[in-house]
Scaffold this motif. Structure first.
Motif, PDB file in Angstrom:
ATOM      1  N   SER A  12       0.825  -1.214   0.000  1.00 52.46           N
ATOM      2  CA  SER A  12       0.000   0.000   0.000  1.00 52.46           C
ATOM      3  C   SER A  12       0.859   1.265   0.000  1.00 52.46           C
ATOM      4  O   SER A  12       0.346   2.362   0.177  1.00 52.46           O
ATOM      5  CB  SER A  12      -0.901   0.003   1.246  1.00 52.46           C
ATOM      6  OG  SER A  12      -0.087  -0.062   2.404  1.00 52.46           O
ATOM      7  N   THR A  14       4.281   3.916  -1.403  1.00 51.64           N
ATOM      8  CA  THR A  14       4.614   4.728  -2.580  1.00 51.64           C
ATOM      9  C   THR A  14       5.069   3.869  -3.750  1.00 51.64           C
ATOM     10  O   THR A  14       4.622   4.057  -4.882  1.00 51.64           O
ATOM     11  CB  THR A  14       5.741   5.720  -2.219  1.00 51.64           C
ATOM     12  OG1 THR A  14       5.277   6.525  -1.152  1.00 51.64           O
ATOM     13  CG2 THR A  14       6.107   6.603  -3.386  1.00 51.64           C
ATOM     14  N   THR A  34      -1.087  -5.042   4.328  1.00 53.28           N
ATOM     15  CA  THR A  34      -1.298  -3.745   4.976  1.00 53.28           C
ATOM     16  C   THR A  34      -1.640  -4.019   6.440  1.00 53.28           C
ATOM     17  O   THR A  34      -2.125  -5.105   6.773  1.00 53.28           O
ATOM     18  CB  THR A  34      -2.430  -2.939   4.300  1.00 53.28           C
ATOM     19  OG1 THR A  34      -2.639  -1.729   5.044  1.00 53.28           O
ATOM     20  CG2 THR A  34      -3.744  -3.698   4.244  1.00 53.28           C
ATOM     21  N   ARG A  35      -1.393  -2.998   7.296  1.00 52.58           N
ATOM     22  CA  ARG A  35      -1.836  -3.158   8.695  1.00 52.58           C
ATOM     23  C   ARG A  35      -3.275  -2.719   8.858  1.00 52.58           C
ATOM     24  O   ARG A  35      -3.889  -2.950   9.884  1.00 52.58           O
ATOM     25  CB  ARG A  35      -0.994  -2.246   9.613  1.00 52.58           C
ATOM     26  CG  ARG A  35       0.395  -2.727   9.869  1.00 52.58           C
ATOM     27  CD  ARG A  35       1.235  -1.594  10.392  1.00 52.58           C
ATOM     28  NE  ARG A  35       1.310  -0.516   9.417  1.00 52.58           N
ATOM     29  CZ  ARG A  35       1.922   0.640   9.612  1.00 52.58           C
ATOM     30  NH1 ARG A  35       2.490   0.881  10.774  1.00 52.58           N
ATOM     31  NH2 ARG A  35       1.973   1.556   8.660  1.00 52.58           N
ATOM     32  N   LYS A  39      -7.747  -0.307   4.219  1.00 54.43           N
ATOM     33  CA  LYS A  39      -7.099  -0.227   2.893  1.00 54.43           C
ATOM     34  C   LYS A  39      -7.390  -1.453   2.025  1.00 54.43           C
ATOM     35  O   LYS A  39      -6.954  -1.515   0.878  1.00 54.43           O
ATOM     36  CB  LYS A  39      -5.587  -0.062   3.056  1.00 54.43           C
ATOM     37  CG  LYS A  39      -5.191   1.281   3.647  1.00 54.43           C
ATOM     38  CD  LYS A  39      -3.684   1.453   3.620  1.00 54.43           C
ATOM     39  CE  LYS A  39      -3.272   2.700   4.387  1.00 54.43           C
ATOM     40  NZ  LYS A  39      -1.830   2.745   4.644  1.00 54.43           N
ATOM     41  N   THR A  78       8.487   0.291   4.972  1.00 59.37           N
ATOM     42  CA  THR A  78       9.124   1.369   5.741  1.00 59.37           C
ATOM     43  C   THR A  78       8.031   2.016   6.575  1.00 59.37           C
ATOM     44  O   THR A  78       6.842   1.836   6.300  1.00 59.37           O
ATOM     45  CB  THR A  78       9.756   2.478   4.868  1.00 59.37           C
ATOM     46  OG1 THR A  78       8.767   2.984   3.992  1.00 59.37           O
ATOM     47  CG2 THR A  78      10.948   2.013   4.091  1.00 59.37           C
ATOM     48  N   ARG A  98      13.259  -2.909   9.340  1.00 60.50           N
ATOM     49  CA  ARG A  98      14.364  -3.457   8.529  1.00 60.50           C
ATOM     50  C   ARG A  98      15.078  -4.580   9.261  1.00 60.50           C
ATOM     51  O   ARG A  98      15.614  -5.486   8.627  1.00 60.50           O
ATOM     52  CB  ARG A  98      15.328  -2.332   8.148  1.00 60.50           C
ATOM     53  CG  ARG A  98      14.722  -1.453   7.061  1.00 60.50           C
ATOM     54  CD  ARG A  98      15.641  -0.352   6.601  1.00 60.50           C
ATOM     55  NE  ARG A  98      15.107   0.276   5.396  1.00 60.50           N
ATOM     56  CZ  ARG A  98      15.192   1.570   5.121  1.00 60.50           C
ATOM     57  NH1 ARG A  98      15.812   2.386   5.958  1.00 60.50           N
ATOM     58  NH2 ARG A  98      14.682   2.057   4.007  1.00 60.50           N
TER      59      ARG A  98
HETATM   60  N1  LIG Z   1      10.994   6.762  -0.485  1.00 60.66           N
HETATM   61  C1  LIG Z   1      12.234   6.723  -0.928  1.00 60.66           C
HETATM   62  O1  LIG Z   1      12.849   7.730  -1.398  1.00 60.66           O
HETATM   63  C2  LIG Z   1      12.939   5.425  -0.927  1.00 60.66           C
HETATM   64  C3  LIG Z   1      14.212   5.454  -1.410  1.00 60.66           C
HETATM   65  C4  LIG Z   1      14.918   4.309  -1.461  1.00 60.66           C
HETATM   66  C5  LIG Z   1      14.374   3.120  -1.053  1.00 60.66           C
HETATM   67  N2  LIG Z   1      13.117   3.075  -0.579  1.00 60.66           N
HETATM   68  C6  LIG Z   1      12.590   1.741  -0.264  1.00 60.66           C
HETATM   69  O2  LIG Z   1      11.313   1.576  -0.839  1.00 60.66           O
HETATM   70  C7  LIG Z   1      10.526   0.763  -0.006  1.00 60.66           C
HETATM   71  C8  LIG Z   1       9.260   1.406   0.445  1.00 60.66           C
HETATM   72  O3  LIG Z   1       9.322   2.796   0.462  1.00 60.66           O
HETATM   73  P1  LIG Z   1       8.022   3.663   0.243  1.00 60.66           P
HETATM   74  O4  LIG Z   1       8.498   5.052  -0.006  1.00 60.66           O
HETATM   75  O5  LIG Z   1       7.140   2.991  -0.760  1.00 60.66           O
HETATM   76  O6  LIG Z   1       7.318   3.586   1.695  1.00 60.66           O
HETATM   77  P2  LIG Z   1       5.857   4.080   2.145  1.00 60.66           P
HETATM   78  O7  LIG Z   1       5.158   4.786   1.065  1.00 60.66           O
HETATM   79  O8  LIG Z   1       6.016   4.750   3.457  1.00 60.66           O
HETATM   80  O9  LIG Z   1       5.075   2.695   2.391  1.00 60.66           O
HETATM   81  C9  LIG Z   1       5.402   1.901   3.474  1.00 60.66           C
HETATM   82  C10 LIG Z   1       4.656   0.577   3.404  1.00 60.66           C
HETATM   83  O10 LIG Z   1       5.045  -0.221   4.530  1.00 60.66           O
HETATM   84  C11 LIG Z   1       3.881  -0.690   5.186  1.00 60.66           C
HETATM   85  N3  LIG Z   1       4.138  -0.849   6.613  1.00 60.66           N
HETATM   86  C12 LIG Z   1       4.704   0.052   7.457  1.00 60.66           C
HETATM   87  N4  LIG Z   1       4.819  -0.484   8.697  1.00 60.66           N
HETATM   88  C13 LIG Z   1       4.306  -1.741   8.631  1.00 60.66           C
HETATM   89  C14 LIG Z   1       4.160  -2.793   9.569  1.00 60.66           C
HETATM   90  N5  LIG Z   1       4.567  -2.666  10.845  1.00 60.66           N
HETATM   91  N6  LIG Z   1       3.589  -3.936   9.170  1.00 60.66           N
HETATM   92  C15 LIG Z   1       3.157  -4.083   7.887  1.00 60.66           C
HETATM   93  N7  LIG Z   1       3.266  -3.123   6.942  1.00 60.66           N
HETATM   94  C16 LIG Z   1       3.846  -1.970   7.306  1.00 60.66           C
HETATM   95  C17 LIG Z   1       2.805   0.329   4.897  1.00 60.66           C
HETATM   96  O11 LIG Z   1       1.551  -0.327   4.981  1.00 60.66           O
HETATM   97  P3  LIG Z   1       0.270   0.221   5.802  1.00 60.66           P
HETATM   98  O12 LIG Z   1       0.566   1.638   6.231  1.00 60.66           O
HETATM   99  O13 LIG Z   1      -0.839   0.134   4.802  1.00 60.66           O
HETATM  100  O14 LIG Z   1       0.137  -0.727   6.921  1.00 60.66           O
HETATM  101  C18 LIG Z   1       3.147   0.709   3.464  1.00 60.66           C
HETATM  102  O15 LIG Z   1       2.600  -0.217   2.557  1.00 60.66           O
HETATM  103  C19 LIG Z   1      11.426   0.317   1.118  1.00 60.66           C
HETATM  104  O16 LIG Z   1      11.992  -0.887   0.705  1.00 60.66           O
HETATM  105  C20 LIG Z   1      12.450   1.434   1.182  1.00 60.66           C
HETATM  106  O17 LIG Z   1      13.658   0.995   1.741  1.00 60.66           O
HETATM  107  C21 LIG Z   1      12.385   4.209  -0.514  1.00 60.66           C
END
Ligand SMILES: NC(=O)c1ccc[n+]([C@@H]2O[C@H](COP(=O)([O-])OP(=O)(O)OC[C@H]3O[C@@H](n4cnc5c(N)ncnc54)[C@H](OP(=O)(O)O)[C@@H]3O)[C@@H](O)[C@H]2O)c1
Length: 305
Positions: A12, A14, A34-35, A39, A78, A98
């Motif tokens: 769910s 980005t 998702t938690r 959603k 994340t 992580r």
């Molecule tokens: N954003 C960046 O610039 C960036 C850059 C490099 C790498 N990344 C990598 O990209 C990935 C994700 O980034 P993003 O930007 O897409 O993050 P995001 O939009 O914040 O999404 C985070 C996701 O993690 C889920 N989540 C969070 N805590 C959780 C928990 N305790 N149990 C189950 N689900 C949980 C959330 O689900 P719900 O809230 O629906 O539960 C959501 O689907 C990661 O692997 C990160 O290391 C991001």
């Protein structure tokens, strides 16, 4: 490629949403974690089967992963604040995910008999020097844990582990890009004088296509930098954004000012990390649709308009 059963933890998020969409479009059966029960409907609308669990609850997570019977598990978890991390302490919940979340998800994937585990990692963290702020070091340790757990499981033959080190995400639906665009339009995003940063970036669409490629390409134990063709300085990034958005030229401030306001943000935006995507191109047969930030921003601004 035959139809796969893919479990997306972070489905769910980005990158998760466009990734789920791409997986469904490619004909795969997708379960998205998702938690939040709220959603589930939006995940169903994408064509995925929702699974509700907290990745930090090992037993509940194992139940939903086993029920999904995945061939492939993708880790995109994340837990950063909605308006982005401003201080190192904002990383703490993500650090837990992580370390402990990776352990739980890997164990569940192996128990379910999945053949491949793809872990989304964060390339810029590898540019942080050992003498950086202690709180930032905790973030480095957490990313290293995510990567080494996946690679260790792969070495042990328990599952094929692939690590994708994404550059900084940007794109039309990316919250950080939207925030930067809003600030640049109000001339509230300065550039620092004598900026020597080199930041690896990646358009979210290209991060998605690289992840799709890693489903059946890239070797077990492979670590790939998913970055565009040329790292750029924060100054170049902000100026390009301002020019393309038709905003006034950004103000230039001395480097000590951002360090005073947010040492964490100042550190992250002053990293010098010129990474290459050559290995990802060769091993995954992948190439970015937006090879430079300038090309990706042109699409981003056009979409925003
Ligand atoms: N954003 C960046 O610039 C960036 C850059 C490099 C790498 N990344 C990598 O990209 C990935 C994700 O980034 P993003 O930007 O897409 O993050 P995001 O939009 O914040 O999404 C985070 C996701 O993690 C889920 N989540 C969070 N805590 C959780 C928990 N305790 N149990 C189950 N689900 C949980 C959330 O689900 P719900 O809230 O629906 O539960 C959501 O689907 C990661 O692997 C990160 O290391 C991001």
């Amino acid at each position: 490629m035959s139809t796969l059963r893919v479990f997306v933890a972070g489905g769910s998020g980005t990158i998760g949403i466009p990734l789920v969409r791409a997986l469904v479009e490619a004909g795969h059966h997708v379960t998205a974690l998702t938690r939040s029960a709220d959603k589930q409907q939006s995940l169903r609308a994408l064509g995925a089967t929702p699974a509700v669990a907290d990745a930090l609850d090992a037993s509940r997570l194992k139940d939903v992963v086993l029920a999904a019977r995945p061939t492939h598990v993708i880790h995109q978890l994340t837990a950063l604040p909605k308006d982005g991390p401003r201080r190192a302490s904002d990383l703490a919940p993500t650090n837990r995910l992580r370390i402990d979340g990776t352990r739980n998800l890997l164990a569940a994937a192996i128990a379910a008999g999945a053949t491949r585990f793809i872990g989304g990692s964060f390339a810029p963290i590898h540019g942080i020097r050992p003498d950086a702020l202690a709180g930032v070091q905790a973030g480095v340790v957490a990313v290293q844990s995510l990567e080494s757990q996946i690679l260790e499981a792969s070495r042990a033959g328990a599952i094929e582990g692939v690590v994708l080190r994404y550059g900084l995400f940007y794109g039309p639906d990316n919250p950080a890009t939207k925030r930067m665009l809003a600030l640049v339009r109000r001339r509230m995003l300065p550039v620092v004088r004598h900026d020597r940063s080199l930041l690896p970036c990646i358009h979210v669409d290209d991060a998605v296509s690289a992840t799709m490629a890693a489903l059946d390409r890239g070797s077990a134990g492979g670590v790939y930098d998913i970055v565009d063709d040329r790292a750029l300085s924060m100054t170049e990034l902000v100026r390009a954004l301002a020019t393309m958005a038709g905003a006034p030229a950004p103000r230039a401030v001395p480097a000590w000012l951002p360090r005073l306001v947010s040492p964490y943000l100042a550190l992250m935006t002053s990293l010098r990390l010129p990474l290459s995507n050559a290995e990802a191109r060769a091993a995954l047969g992948w190439r970015p649709a937006f090879p430079t930030v300038q090309e990706g921003l042109a699409q981003t601004i056009a979409r925003a308009a």
